[in-house]
Design a protein around this motif. Structure first.
Motif, PDB file in Angstrom:
ATOM      1  N   THR A 215       0.836  -1.184   0.000  1.00 57.19           N
ATOM      2  CA  THR A 215       0.000   0.000   0.000  1.00 57.19           C
ATOM      3  C   THR A 215       0.875   1.239   0.000  1.00 57.19           C
ATOM      4  N   ILE A 216       0.740   2.072  -1.028  1.00 58.08           N
ATOM      5  CA  ILE A 216       1.535   3.290  -1.098  1.00 58.08           C
ATOM      6  C   ILE A 216       0.920   4.308  -0.142  1.00 58.08           C
ATOM      7  N   ASP A 217       1.728   4.818   0.760  1.00 56.78           N
ATOM      8  CA  ASP A 217       1.221   5.768   1.739  1.00 56.78           C
ATOM      9  C   ASP A 217       2.398   6.554   2.299  1.00 56.78           C
ATOM     10  N   TYR A 218       2.061   7.548   3.109  1.00 56.46           N
ATOM     11  CA  TYR A 218       3.087   8.276   3.832  1.00 56.46           C
ATOM     12  C   TYR A 218       3.624   7.438   4.993  1.00 56.46           C
ATOM     13  N   LEU A 219       4.869   7.649   5.308  1.00 54.39           N
ATOM     14  CA  LEU A 219       5.447   7.137   6.554  1.00 54.39           C
ATOM     15  C   LEU A 219       5.448   8.294   7.541  1.00 54.39           C
ATOM     16  N   LEU A 220       4.833   8.103   8.690  1.00 50.12           N
ATOM     17  CA  LEU A 220       4.831   9.087   9.762  1.00 50.12           C
ATOM     18  C   LEU A 220       5.035   8.344  11.069  1.00 50.12           C
ATOM     19  N   GLU A 221       6.142   8.622  11.738  1.00 51.20           N
ATOM     20  CA  GLU A 221       6.487   7.888  12.944  1.00 51.20           C
ATOM     21  C   GLU A 221       7.128   8.850  13.937  1.00 51.20           C
ATOM     22  N   ARG A 222       6.860   8.620  15.244  1.00 52.71           N
ATOM     23  CA  ARG A 222       7.483   9.448  16.271  1.00 52.71           C
ATOM     24  C   ARG A 222       8.193   8.552  17.276  1.00 52.71           C
ATOM     25  N   LEU A 223       9.432   8.935  17.595  1.00 51.92           N
ATOM     26  CA  LEU A 223      10.263   8.191  18.533  1.00 51.92           C
ATOM     27  C   LEU A 223      10.561   9.053  19.745  1.00 51.92           C
ATOM     28  N   THR A 224      10.818   8.393  20.866  1.00 49.05           N
ATOM     29  CA  THR A 224      11.299   9.106  22.041  1.00 49.05           C
ATOM     30  C   THR A 224      12.776   9.420  21.854  1.00 49.05           C
ATOM     31  N   THR A 225      13.365  10.133  22.793  1.00 47.10           N
ATOM     32  CA  THR A 225      14.750  10.556  22.641  1.00 47.10           C
ATOM     33  C   THR A 225      15.730   9.398  22.604  1.00 47.10           C
ATOM     34  N   ASN A 226      15.355   8.231  23.156  1.00 46.34           N
ATOM     35  CA  ASN A 226      16.264   7.083  23.108  1.00 46.34           C
ATOM     36  C   ASN A 226      15.999   6.166  21.916  1.00 46.34           C
ATOM     37  N   GLY A 227      15.064   6.567  21.038  1.00 47.56           N
ATOM     38  CA  GLY A 227      14.816   5.810  19.830  1.00 47.56           C
ATOM     39  C   GLY A 227      13.682   4.819  19.903  1.00 47.56           C
ATOM     40  N   SER A 228      13.027   4.685  21.045  1.00 43.18           N
ATOM     41  CA  SER A 228      11.896   3.756  21.150  1.00 43.18           C
ATOM     42  C   SER A 228      10.633   4.421  20.606  1.00 43.18           C
ATOM     43  N   PRO A 229       9.653   3.634  20.126  1.00 42.42           N
ATOM     44  CA  PRO A 229       8.415   4.227  19.601  1.00 42.42           C
ATOM     45  C   PRO A 229       7.680   5.025  20.667  1.00 42.42           C
ATOM     46  N   ASP A 230       7.164   6.183  20.274  1.00 42.88           N
ATOM     47  CA  ASP A 230       6.364   7.008  21.173  1.00 42.88           C
ATOM     48  C   ASP A 230       4.921   6.524  21.098  1.00 42.88           C
ATOM     49  N   ILE A 231       4.507   5.753  22.093  1.00 40.28           N
ATOM     50  CA  ILE A 231       3.196   5.101  22.044  1.00 40.28           C
ATOM     51  C   ILE A 231       2.040   6.095  22.146  1.00 40.28           C
ATOM     52  N   SER A 232       2.329   7.363  22.464  1.00 34.87           N
ATOM     53  CA  SER A 232       1.268   8.368  22.530  1.00 34.87           C
ATOM     54  C   SER A 232       0.936   8.931  21.155  1.00 34.87           C
ATOM     55  N   PHE A 233       1.641   8.451  20.131  1.00 32.04           N
ATOM     56  CA  PHE A 233       1.457   8.968  18.772  1.00 32.04           C
ATOM     57  C   PHE A 233       0.944   7.839  17.883  1.00 32.04           C
ATOM     58  N   GLY A 234      -0.251   8.035  17.314  1.00 35.57           N
ATOM     59  CA  GLY A 234      -0.800   7.043  16.402  1.00 35.57           C
ATOM     60  C   GLY A 234      -0.956   5.690  17.064  1.00 35.57           C
ATOM     61  N   THR A 235      -0.597   4.647  16.324  1.00 38.32           N
ATOM     62  CA  THR A 235      -0.633   3.273  16.835  1.00 38.32           C
ATOM     63  C   THR A 235       0.792   2.817  17.059  1.00 38.32           C
ATOM     64  N   ASN A 236       1.169   2.728  18.345  1.00 38.23           N
ATOM     65  CA  ASN A 236       2.531   2.335  18.715  1.00 38.23           C
ATOM     66  C   ASN A 236       3.578   3.216  18.041  1.00 38.23           C
ATOM     67  N   GLY A 237       3.270   4.512  17.965  1.00 37.50           N
ATOM     68  CA  GLY A 237       4.253   5.461  17.445  1.00 37.50           C
ATOM     69  C   GLY A 237       4.169   5.720  15.961  1.00 37.50           C
ATOM     70  N   ARG A 238       3.231   5.075  15.261  1.00 37.50           N
ATOM     71  CA  ARG A 238       3.184   5.211  13.805  1.00 37.50           C
ATOM     72  C   ARG A 238       1.777   5.565  13.345  1.00 37.50           C
ATOM     73  N   VAL A 239       1.716   6.391  12.268  1.00 37.50           N
ATOM     74  CA  VAL A 239       0.445   6.816  11.706  1.00 37.50           C
ATOM     75  C   VAL A 239       0.415   6.424  10.237  1.00 37.50           C
ATOM     76  N   ALA A 240      -0.685   5.828   9.811  1.00 30.23           N
ATOM     77  CA  ALA A 240      -0.909   5.527   8.399  1.00 30.23           C
ATOM     78  C   ALA A 240      -2.081   6.375   7.941  1.00 30.23           C
ATOM     79  N   PRO A 241      -1.844   7.542   7.361  1.00 27.98           N
ATOM     80  CA  PRO A 241      -2.954   8.452   7.038  1.00 27.98           C
ATOM     81  C   PRO A 241      -3.817   7.985   5.871  1.00 27.98           C
ATOM     82  N   ARG A 242      -3.374   6.952   5.148  1.00 30.80           N
ATOM     83  CA  ARG A 242      -4.135   6.402   4.032  1.00 30.80           C
ATOM     84  C   ARG A 242      -4.480   7.476   2.998  1.00 30.80           C
ATOM     85  N   GLN A 243      -3.455   8.240   2.623  1.00 28.45           N
ATOM     86  CA  GLN A 243      -3.649   9.260   1.601  1.00 28.45           C
ATOM     87  C   GLN A 243      -3.573   8.674   0.190  1.00 28.45           C
TER      88      GLN A 243
END
Length: 998
Positions: free
Chosen positions: A494-522
């Motif tokens: 599926t062609i889509d944007y990659l949007l991901e947020r990490l904490t300062t130590n590189g782990s996924p930021d679970i407060s963002f999207g689903t486990n740190g990642r967003v699939a906007p389905r554009q």
């Protein structure tokens, strides 16, 4: 005080002041120190975070065959990041055969091969594979259990430059390779049709008992014929074969040639081994397929002139080479191909003489397969499907393209195919993702529901999770050190944007999207880099140039906004002027008050700068209705855009065209700043822009700390030799829009991409991705004089091992460099510390003739002071030195004046350095200990005592002073003879401790 104490006191005191000065300078601006990067171990796993979950490769089967035990073999290519050949073996029930390869799949490399054109089971159960290369063919063999057989040929391969070529198995286990030598200038002249026969013994080596070099030439064949690359050679039971040749002149005939295993024409076939279309009564038909019938004859399929779309012809030849008039009307049967070319149809002859035919059918864009069953006379079998025909459609897939049709063990058919996953996203998307599939039909033309997945299909069984194909274009670091990544992804096809947020130590930021990642389905076709900007509220705006249409021929602009939790913000109303044609890059900026700036280009000769309110509506106080248009000359076509916001609220908008670079400086209302360049504009026209096939991809504009601007333009062009030559053009412009300098750097054969990040001292880190036979990536540091920092790494390059490309760079608030790129497995994000030691060269060795002590220094000023006597008497240069350079800092320790050891010691940063620091922390200053002084230079650690290519070993010898009750001293040298000299005097050889650049 002893002379040694005086010397150590002098050196140590001087070094202490040097360290204090360096630490103060480092605190003010650490990048005054020209240091090689070091991975930040506090980030991810040893400094690297892997982005994306590895998923299955795409699989394109091209050959299949049934084993004698009923198991099905399929061969083809995996695609995407790592293209490799595969052979899959399925049990009769459609499940992978766990005894074969790895869970039913054998993966292996076939050098220079682009397609597998022949697959057969050998008499001993082995798997024989014929691959087509750009210059000929490659044969290889797997064992019956799916293991690559290195005993075959030369390390597993036999290759030759003739093409087309097919092999025929011989009764004794050898192979006879049939190839067309018509165009071989060493053999043929004119248009004579010539076959080359090469016999390999069972070990894959030319068989000299067959002929010298194992090769025979069969000439004397009718002229103006050639083997067709798509037509197989039909093997005869005695090791002979029949080959079909087509005329290479318009309106020509076709020819069937039957040859014995000994390499002579078989006179029992046709007229002395030859049968032409004239002999069979259809000389104008053009065959494209040929299969062996159950009674030893041949069935051919092809086109009849005129080659009207939708009709193909079948005709049959007896074992003796005569026309078989029992098929159709006088031996010829015309059938409907569904509008697809005849070469896409698949043909099989069954044991009862019946004929199976598979062709594609296009039903409103969904391509399915139609299977028809004819009896031996060419009449549709009414008991098969509906009136002799059935259609195969696989839910969730848009294309079912058969590669063959084979009999199953129940009187039905197996249809191996390549299938394409559906991507439903409207006008702007294409299908993505390929799988292996096999459909199993019973004798009545219905799916065998007990097969494969329980619905008659075995699908996707070769998809081994290997890589993720995410790409990171933009890296943002917010005030809390969280890291936002923006780019593109084709996860799950599926062609889509990659949007991901990490904490300062590189782990996924679970407060963002689903486990740190967003699939906007554009669901868009991206054109150029994905840009992102974060507002003070935490909202993230994402924009890119996109394309509509099946091939992206219509340009659009996509922009959307996420709230701090990664949810699409419905109140964001983008109001962007789309470019006239397919756009490649969109510039993006955000003002402190949340207003957004977009820079777009168009092929119609206009560049547009727009400003919107935080919600995306036009800012009517900017330009005319929220935008400014900058006309370009008629000769220019705009290609790339970038922009930077300056501290005074103005913006510099950069536009790269086919002719020039333009920079426009406007204030917060869109008015030109007259003091910049000429009436608010700077233009740079360069001959470098001409005759290029790729310019400015990517293209970057940077605002540097000294107020200047820097533009980086990647240039790829062809040399006179036809080879691709890549280079980087860097243009430095003053704050008032005047040219400071322009330099073309790093010109090399190959194609390159570039990324940039500005450092606090007005220097710039450059990432170069090299695309040649082997992709690689490296970092460079561009100094303020537009030259490269030779101390940044070996030859000025800091290599990024394992990384195939770099797509994005940025610097965080702690001056750590974030590098986004891709390796063989996935996208990766690495964080580097740039505050390391001086990368000075050379490291000079001194010897004290009075004390029998050695000392090295990477500080040229310190070395000059010792030469001048500031360290006391007796110190002389030994003439030995080695270079600084590498990725690992070297720790420098000094004992102490009292109680000692009154000496210096060096070790690579790591366990030994950390251990000495820990001992220092727990040992009172009144006792002997090593005291950490500094990170003195950089070097490379050895691996199991061995130095990597491009480096030389640095040895360490120890005078065993602790055991002797004297001050410990160590000698460091890249000269093995020098180390041996002190060892002969009783020193201990401690081996290789670091690796210096050559």
């Amino acid at each position: 005080m002893s002379s040694l104490l005086k010397i150590s006191e002098t050196v140590a005191t001087k070094k202490i002041f040097t360290i204090l000065f360096a630490l103060i300078a480092l605190h003010i601006t650490m990048f005054d120190v020209h240091a090689a990067p070091t991975l930040d171990s506090s980030f991810g796993s040893s400094g690297i975070v892997r982005i994306g979950v590895p998923s299955g490769v795409e699989n394109r089967p091209s050959a299949s065959v049934l084993q004698r035990d009923g198991k099905l073999l399929l061969a083809g290519w995996t695609s995407k990041r790592q293209a490799r050949a595969f052979v899959l073996r399925l049990l009769p029930n459609g499940a992978p055969d766990a005894t074969f390869g790895q869970n039913g799949v054998a993966l292996f490399d076939l050098p220079n091969v682009y397609a597998i054109q022949q697959l057969e089971q050998g008499a001993d159960g082995s798997i024989l594979i014929n691959g087509a290369s750009s210059s000929g063919f490659v044969l290889t063999r797997l064992t019956a259990s799916g293991i690559f057989d290195t005993s075959f040929g030369a390390q597993g391969f036999f290759s030759a430059t003739t093409t087309p070529a097919r092999f025929v198995q011989q009764p004794d286990g050898s192979l006879l390779i049939v190839s067309d030598a018509t165009q071989d200038s060493n053999i043929a002249s004119g248009e004579q049709f010539i076959l080359r026969l090469t016999r390999l013994n069972s070990a894959g080596v030319p068989d000299s008992t067959y002929a010298p070099n194992g090769e025979k030439i069969l000439s004397g064949l009718p002229s103006n014929f050639r083997m067709d690359s798509d037509v197989p050679v039909i093997a005869e039971p005695d090791g002979g074969f029949t080959v079909m040749a087509r005329a290479n002149i318009n309106g020509g005939n076709y020819l069937l040639v039957r040859v014995t295993a000994a390499g002579t024409l078989n006179f029992d076939f046709g007229k002395d081994g030859l049968v032409s279309g004239y002999d069979l009564g259809n000389p104008s038909d053009i065959p494209v397929k040929m299969v062996r019938t159950s009674n030893g004859g041949l069935l051919l399929m092809g086109d009849a002139p005129p080659q009207t779309s939708g009709t193909v012809v079948l005709w049959r030849v007896t074992a003796g080479g005569l026309a078989d008039t029992s098929l159709g009307t006088t031996g010829r049967l015309e059938i409907d191909s569904g509008g697809f070319p005849s070469f896409t149809l698949r043909l099989a002859v069954l044991s009862d003489g019946g004929i199976a035919l598979v062709n594609s059918v296009n039903d409103d864009g969904a391509i399915t397969a139609r299977v028809r069953h004819f009896n031996t006379s060419g009449v549709l079998d009414s008991a098969f499907g509906i009136a002799g025909s059935t259609t195969i459609a696989l839910t969730g897939y848009s294309r079912f393209a058969a590669i063959s049709v084979l009999p199953n063990d129940a009187g039905g058919l197996l249809i191996p195919a390549s299938v394409t996953r559906i991507l439903t996203c409207g006008f702007t998307c294409l299908p993505r993702g390929e799988d292996v599939a096999v459909a199993n039909l019973n004798r009545n033309g219905h799916l065998q529901t007990s097969y494969g997945r329980g619905n008659g299909f075995a699908v996707g069984v070769v998809n081994i999770a290997e890589y993720s194909n995410d790409k990171i274009d933009t890296i943002l670091v917010d005030a809390s050190d969280k890291i936002v990544l923006a780019g593109s992804s084709d996860a799950d096809a599926t062609i889509d944007y990659l949007l991901e947020r990490l904490t300062t130590n590189g782990s996924p930021d679970i407060s963002f999207g689903t486990n740190g990642r967003v699939a906007p389905r554009q669901y868009i076709i991206l054109k150029g880099k994905v840009r992102a900007a974060e507002q003070t509220s935490g909202a993230i705006t994402v924009v890119t140039g996109t394309a509509a249409g099946s091939f992206g021929q219509v340009g659009t602009v996509t922009a959307f906004q996420l709230d701090p939790a990664g949810m699409l913000y419905p109140g964001f109303a983008r109001a962007l002027a789309p470019p006239a044609l397919s756009n490649t890059d969109i510039a993006l900026g955000v003002r402190p008050d949340g207003r957004l700036l977009y820079g777009t280009t168009a092929y119609d000769g206009t560049a547009i700068l727009q400003q919107t309110m935080p919600d995306g509506t036009p800012d009517l106080n900017f330009g005319a209705g929220g935008k400014i248009e900058f006309p370009l000359s008629a000769e220019e076509q705009s290609r790339q855009a970038d922009l930077v916001l300056l501290g005074d609220g103005s913006v510099v908008f950069a536009v790269l065209t086919t002719q020039s670079l333009h920079l426009y400086n406007v204030d917060s209302h869109g008015l030109s700043i007259a003091s910049f360049g000429t009436a608010g504009q700077f233009t740079y026209a360069a001959a470098d822009f001409a005759n290029t096939y790729s310019i400015g991809i990517p293209f970057s504009l940077l605002s540097l700390s000294d107020g200047s601007l820097l533009v980086g333009i990647g240039i790829n062009k062809y040399a006179l030799s036809g080879r691709s030559i890549g280079s980087l053009l860097v243009i430095r412009i003053s704050s008032n829009g005047l040219l400071i300098g322009a330099n073309r750097l790093l010109e090399d054969p190959g194609s390159f991409d570039w990324s940039f990040a500005a450092l606090p001292d007005a220097s710039v880190v450059i990432a170069r991705s090299r695309h040649v036979a082997t992709n690689s990536a490296a970092l460079y540091r561009l100094l303020s004089n537009n030259s490269l920092d030779a101390n940044f790494g070996l030859g000025g390059a800091y290599p990024l091992p394992g990384m195939l490309s770099v797509d994005g760079l940025t610097l965080d608030a702690h001056s750590r460099l974030l590098v986004a790129g891709q390796d063989a497995t996935s996208a990766v994000l690495a964080r580097y510390d740039l505050s390391g030691a001086l990368a000075s060269t050379p490291i000079v060795e001194f010897y004290n003739t009075n004390l029998d002590h050695y000392f090295i220094t990477a500080d040229a000023g310190e070395a000059a002071g010792i030469d001048g006597g500031s360290a006391g008497p007796g110190w002389i240069r030994t003439g030995n030195s080695f270079k600084s350079g590498g990725s690992t800092p070297v720790c420098r320790f000094y004992g102490s004046q009292v109680p000692g050891p009154n000496s210096h010691f060096y070790t690579l940063a790591g366990s030994e350095c950390d251990g000495l620091k820990q001992l220092q922390a727990i040992t009172p200053a009144t006792q002997k200990r090593w005291n950490f002084e500094s990170l003195d230079f950089v070097s490379t650690p050895p691996i199991n005592g061995t130095c990597p290519t491009g480096t030389v070993p640095v040895y360490r010898a120890y005078n065993n002073g602790f055991a002797q009750g004297i001050d410990s001293n160590h000698r460091f040298s890249s000269d093995a003879a020098a180390i041996q000299e002190v060892v002969m005097r009783g020193w201990i050889n401690e081996g290789v401790v670091m690796c210096a650049p050559i």
